[in-house]
Design an enzyme around this catalytic site. Structure first.
Site, short mmCIF file in Angstrom:
data_model
loop_
_atom_site.label_atom_id
_atom_site.label_comp_id
_atom_site.label_asym_id
_atom_site.label_seq_id
_atom_site.Cartn_x
_atom_site.Cartn_y
_atom_site.Cartn_z
N GLU A 1 0.68 -1.16 -0.02
CA GLU A 1 0.10 0.11 -0.02
C GLU A 1 0.75 1.46 0.03
O GLU A 1 1.62 1.30 0.71
CB GLU A 1 -0.95 0.01 1.22
CG GLU A 1 -1.73 1.21 1.36
CD GLU A 1 -3.35 1.02 2.30
OE1 GLU A 1 -3.84 2.09 2.02
OE2 GLU A 1 -2.99 0.25 2.89
N LYS B 1 -9.00 -0.93 1.04
CA LYS B 1 -9.94 -1.35 2.01
C LYS B 1 -10.74 -2.38 0.99
O LYS B 1 -11.39 -2.03 -0.06
CB LYS B 1 -10.94 -0.19 2.25
CG LYS B 1 -10.46 0.73 3.35
CD LYS B 1 -10.35 -0.31 4.72
CE LYS B 1 -9.56 0.14 5.90
NZ LYS B 1 -8.95 -0.74 6.65
#
Length: 441
Positions: free
Chosen positions: A243, A259
Site C-alpha cells: 500500500e 480497503k
C-alpha cells in the site's frame, strides 16, 4: 556525483547485500502495480542520522532542541539536488511510526511498548543505486569505484534460507479476545462514535533470527511494490507492504488507500470468482468509500481548492496472497507547502485508522493492548529534488535480539462478522507466518 548506467536490471536484494552495513537500507519494488513498483532504491554510506525518541530529536545521537518535523524541513532546505535526473536524487530514507502519528493527533498512548525503536528515523544519503524496473536499467550513483565494480559484476545471490531459524508465534489476543474487540468496535459504531475502526493483533516470535535470511523468505512469498529492508544498527525492519501512503511528484500528491480483502487462489477460475466477489461486495465498497472521503478531506488541507480528485474508484488488484480493493486519489499541492505541513495534515493514513480519524485512533488505543510502533506508520524516501514516496507499513516486521514482532489487522464496520474479520487477519499475515514458521509450505 558520478553516475554509472547499466543497460540491464540487477537483482535489488543481491545488490543490497554487496553494500549492506549499519544504517543502510533497501526500498524494493518487486511487483509493479499500476504506476507503483517501478523503482528499487539501495542507499549506503549515510552522512548523518536524524531520529526522534522519547520526546527528543537527535542528529547523530546529539540532542537537538527542535521539533522533529521542523528539523527535517530545515535539513531539506539545506540540501541541494544532486541533479542526477532520477526520481530519487539522494536524500533521506527512513520511517515515521504510528506512535508518532498518535502524537501528531494528540492521542495519548496508554499501551506498553514491545519494540524499542525510534518513533521517527531518517538517514541522509548521497550514495545510492536505483534500479529502473520499467525501463530495465540500473544507475549506480557513487564515487566509490569498488562499489561500482561490485555492482557491475553483481549476479543473483541465492541465500540459503533452508536452515533459517523458525519461531513459534503467539498473538497478544486469543481468537475470542480479538472477536470481542470487533464487537467493541461495532458497539462504538452503534452509539454513533465512529463509522469504521482498524483493529489489529500483534504476533511475537522469540528467538535468534538472521534478518537477511528472513527477508529472503519474505520477498519470495510476499513480493510487492513497497517492500523495504532497513538496518537500524541492532534492529531490523522488514516490510512487504502493498500500500502507498503518499507519493509526491512535482506539485502532484497521490494516495492509494486499500480497503477490502479476499484471499487469493492459485486456480485461475477460482481467483477470478473471488475478485468478482470483492468488486461487488457492498461491505467492502462502503469501507473504501468511507476512507476515500477521509483521504479527500486530508488532501484538501494541503492542496489547491478544487484539485483533489478520485482518479479511480474501485480497482481490484492481485497480490502475493490476497486480492485488494483499491482507490487512487490525487491533488495539486499548495505553493511552497513544507514536508512537515503535508505530514501534519495527513499522517497517519486513514485506511489504517478508520473514520473519523481522531475518534478511531482513540478507540484503537483503548481496544489494542500493546503499542503499534512502526506498524501502520510509513516507510520510504524524501528526495533532494522534492519527490517523496511513503508506504503504509503493513505486512511489516521488526527483528531485534529478542525475536520478531508484527501486526495484522483490518477495518471493522457495522456489517463486520467477528469470525470473518479474524480469518481476514490470518489471510493478510499468511505469507509472513509461513516465512517465520515454515508451516503451510
Amino acid at each position: 556525483m558520478k553516475i554509472t548506467k547499466l543497460d540491464y536490471e540487477i537483482d535489488s536484494y543481491s545488490a543490497y547485500l554487496q553494500v549492506k552495513d549499519k544504517n543502510t537500507a533497501l526500498l524494493e519494488s518487486s511487483f509493479m502495480v499500476k504506476d507503483t513498483g517501478d523503482n528499487s532504491i539501495i542507499v549506503f554510506n549515510p552522512q548523518f542520522i536524524v531520529k526522534y525518541e522519547k520526546g527528543h530529536s537527535y542528529i547523530n545521537n546529539m540532542l537537538v532542541e527542535k521539533d522533529i518535523l521542523k528539523l527535517l524541513d530545515e535539513l531539506l532546505m539545506e540540501k541541494k539536488p544532486l541533479n542526477t535526473g532520477l526520481v530519487f536524487d539522494g536524500g533521506f530514507v527512513g520511517y515515521l511510526s504510528y506512535d508518532f502519528g498518535m502524537e501528531i493527533m494528540n492521542v495519548k498512548n496508554n499501551n506498553p511498548i514491545n519494540v524499542n525503536i525510534p518513533d521517527v528515523y531518517f538517514a541522509y544519503f548521497e550514495d545510492f543505486i536505483l534500479i529502473d524496473h520499467a525501463n530495465k536499467c540500473t544507475y549506480i550513483c557513487t564515487e566509490d569505484e569498488k562499489v561500482i565494480e561490485k555492482i557491475k559484476g553483481c549476479l543473483y545471490i541465492n541465500i540459503d534460507d533452508k536452515n533459517c531459524n523458525r519461531v513459534i508465534l503467539r498473538s497478544n489476543f486469543t481468537k475470542e479476545e480479538f472477536k470481542e474487540r470487533v464487537e467493541g468496535v461495532r458497539e462504538y459504531i452503534r452509539c454513533g462514535d465512529t463509522y469504521q475502526v482498524n483493529i489489529s493483533q500483534q504476533f511475537l516470535g522469540e528467538g535468534s533470527l538472521n534478518p537477511h535470511e528472513v527477508y529472503t523468505r519474505f520477498r519470495k512469498v510476499n513480493y510487492g511494490p513497497y517492500n523495504a529492508f532497513l538496518d537500524l544498527d541492532g534492529s531490523y525492519i522488514l516490510s512487504t507492504s502493498p500500500e502507498q501512503f503518499l507519493r509526491k511528484r512535482g506539485n502532484l500528491i497521490t494516495t492509494r488507500p486499500i480497503k477490502g480483502t479476499v484471499r487469493k487462489s492459485l486456480v485461475y477460475e477460482e481467483n477470478k470468482a473471488l475478485k468478482e466477489y470483492l468488486y461487488s461486495s457492498e461491505k467492502c465498497r462502503s469501507e473504501l468509500l468511507m476512507i476515500i472521503d477521509l483521504e479527500r478531506n486530508d488532501l484538501s488541507r494541503i492542496c489547491i481548492p478544487g484539485t483533489v480528485k478520485v482518479e479511480s474508484l474501485f480497482e481490484v488488484e492481485e497480490y502475493a496472497t490476497v486480492n485488494h480493493l483499491v482507490s487512487t486519489i490525487q491533488g495539486k499541492l499548495l505553493k511552497d507547502i513544507s514536508f512537515s505541513e503535508i505530514i501534519k495534515g495527513t499522517f497517519p493514513g486513514g485506511s489504517i485508522t478508520g473514520a473519523p480519524k481522531l475518534r478511531s485512533m482513540e478507540v484503537i488505543d483503548e481496544l489494542e493492548n500493546v503499542s503499534r510502533g512502526i506498524y501502520t506508520g510509513s516507510i520510504g524516501y524524501i528526495s533532494n529534488n522534492g519527490n517523496f514516496d511513503l508506504n503504509i507499513a503493513i505486512r511489516t516486521a521488526v527483528i531485534n535480539d529478542k525475536g520478531v514482532y508484527y501486526n495484522v489487522g483490518g477495518g471493522i464496520v457495522w456489517d463486520s462478522d467477528p469470525e470473518d474479520e479474524y480469518e481476514e487477519t490470518l489471510h493478510k499475515g499468511r505469507a509472513i507466518y509461513k516465512a517465520l514458521t515454515g508451516k503451510g509450505e
